[in-house]
Design an enzyme around this catalytic site. Structure first.
Site, short mmCIF file in Angstrom:
data_model
loop_
_atom_site.label_atom_id
_atom_site.label_comp_id
_atom_site.label_asym_id
_atom_site.label_seq_id
_atom_site.Cartn_x
_atom_site.Cartn_y
_atom_site.Cartn_z
N HIS A 181 0.86 -1.18 0.00
CA HIS A 181 0.00 0.00 0.00
C HIS A 181 0.89 1.23 0.00
O HIS A 181 1.68 1.43 0.92
CB HIS A 181 -0.93 0.02 1.22
CG HIS A 181 -1.90 1.16 1.20
ND1 HIS A 181 -3.14 1.06 0.60
CD2 HIS A 181 -1.81 2.43 1.68
CE1 HIS A 181 -3.79 2.21 0.72
NE2 HIS A 181 -2.99 3.06 1.36
N CYS A 182 0.77 2.03 -1.04
CA CYS A 182 1.66 3.18 -1.22
C CYS A 182 0.95 4.45 -0.76
O CYS A 182 -0.09 4.83 -1.32
CB CYS A 182 2.07 3.32 -2.69
SG CYS A 182 3.19 4.69 -2.99
#
Length: 461
Positions: free
Chosen positions: A230-231
């Protein structure tokens, strides 16, 4: 005051069989004990009570109705603070994206207006710089947009438990029985990875059986197919649906920063020299004018160089992951198959690994258009061994191919080493038709040299 116990007894139903003993703890029902009784009643009503007719604690609402019969009130009261907190988290999660957007907008203004229009004297140099800059800028913004607003792919309905199985799974308290339910549900599913203990990978929050390479993202609150990470800089989960866009975003952002740093460098040196010689008596005649543009150019070079260094390391790491056909999660925790963990379990060779992400059409590799292979739920894997617990034909080995005249031909090198999870009825020969004795044999991967692989192929024929 004597009417209070009977009212409470009516509202709390027959589950509170020890009500009188609980009230007697407070003594006489006078004005000093009413608040304590109300607090006790509220605690007993809203909490879970041991009901003799149910196998586990079942919460009751204010009317004494069991949670399983009226879950709306209980869920609304329990989830109200959670919804507010999640809304705040979703709002704050956009701060990194807004920061990047502001930096990009400022860099556009600083480069186009302050540098190209007000600083560069040559018309030809302006045109070349502007055209190259806008090309990299458009590709960078396009890939960044696709990475942000492409929704992560989630498992299909076939990986969800049926209603009866789900209710049975929830009622069961023993993990062994729950695993038996999952094994029955996953009989016809193309699953070849397990947990560390060898169990079926199941998400209790999403209530789905996890496909291979699928993981639950706590930030997105969903199971994501081929989840990488998850960026926060894109406020999205990078997975099967947008991993190509993310790689292109890193690529074009690196090109964008490199181009800015390379073209601004000479003017950065001139402005820096001008600042240091500002009080000197003999300054060069062709020196740039001392205007406010110098501050934009100086900061533009520093920001571009800083981002270039950080993006270069991240981009190099993900290129290595693509070449190995691994995700960030699999790089730190190898996937577990029935035969054990194998960090190279999904590696098909460098070219095929690249094609898994970018597709077969090379002309579309550099465009942020989805061209990845597969559906995100099943993946080709290295040919370790046939899993006898999976009766599906998706992992049947391509031992021989039948030509038009009915003769068998030797396999290619990739077919000897790779396990392809596609049913090819018109190309695959059934083992019992070719050799009755081969139906009980398992196929293992050949890790020998080219000569040994040729001998094994001739032996199979």
């Amino acid at each position: 005051m004597q009417i209070l116990p009977s009212v409470v007894m009516t509202r709390t139903n027959t589950a509170f069989v020890n009500w009188k003993s609980k009230v007697d703890l407070f003594g006489t029902l006078d004005t000093t004990n009413i608040n304590l009784i109300i607090i006790t009643c509220h605690f007993i009503i809203t909490c879970s009570v041991d009901c003799p007719n149910l196998p586990r604690k079942v919460p009751l609402d204010r009317t004494g109705i069991r949670f399983c019969q009226n879950p709306v009130w209980w869920e609304s009261k329990k989830m109200a603070p959670t919804h507010i907190l999640r809304c705040c988290q979703r709002g704050l999660a956009w701060i990194p994206v807004i920061f990047i957007a502001l930096v990009v907008c400022w860099s556009y203004y600083a480069y186009v207006v302050e540098l190209c229009i007000y600083t560069i004297p040559s018309i030809g140099e302006k045109i070349i710089y502007m055209m190259s800059f806008h090309l990299s800028f458009v590709m960078f913004v396009w890939s960044y947009w696709k990475t942000i607003f492409t929704r992560p792919a989630k498992p299909s309905k076939e990986f969800c438990l049926a209603k009866a199985e789900k209710e049975q799974y929830v009622r069961e308290e023993r993990p062994e029985t729950q695993q038996e339910i999952l094994w029955r549900a996953a009989t016809n599913l193309p699953l070849y990875t397990r947990t560390g203990a060898g169990a079926i990978r199941y998400c209790d929050r999403c209530q789905v059986i996890k496909p291979d390479r699928c993981h639950h993202c706590s930030a997105c609150d969903m199971c994501v197919l081929k989840m990488d990470h998850h960026c926060p800089w894109v406020n999205n989960c990078v997975g099967f649906s947008n991993y190509k866009f993310f790689i292109l975003f890193l690529c074009y952002s690196l090109i964008y920063c490199l181009f800015i740093a390379a073209t601004v460098l000479q003017y950065f040196i001139k402005f820096w020299t001008l600042c240091r010689r500002k009080s000197a008596e003999h300054c060069p005649k062709n020196e740039l004018p001392d205007t406010h543009a110098k501050f934009h150019v100086l900061f533009l070079f520093f920001v571009a160089a800083m981002f270039c260094i950080s993006i270069l390391s991240l981009f190099s790491y993900h290129l290595w992951l693509v070449g190995k056909n691994r995700s960030t999660i699999e790089a730190f925790r190898a996937p577990v198959f029935r035969t054990g963990s194998d960090k190279n379990g999904f590696s098909l060779g460098f070219r095929k690994n690249i094609a898994q992400v970018f597709g077969d059409q090379k002309k579309l590799w550099l465009l942020p258009i989805f061209t990845s292979q597969g559906d995100g739920q099943t993946f080709p894997a290295r040919l370790v061994s046939v899993d006898p617990e999976q009766p599906t034909v998706s992992l049947q080995p391509e031992a021989n191919k039948i030509t038009g005249d009915g003769q068998t031909c030797p396999l290619t090198e990739s077919q000897n080493h790779l396990q392809v999870n596609e049913q090819q009825d018109n190309h695959v020969a059934k083992p019992q038709e070719c050799d009755p004795m081969r139906s009980a044999e398992t196929v293992t991967i050949s890790m020998e040299t080219e000569s040994l692989r040729g001998e094994e192929t001739s032996h199979l024929i």
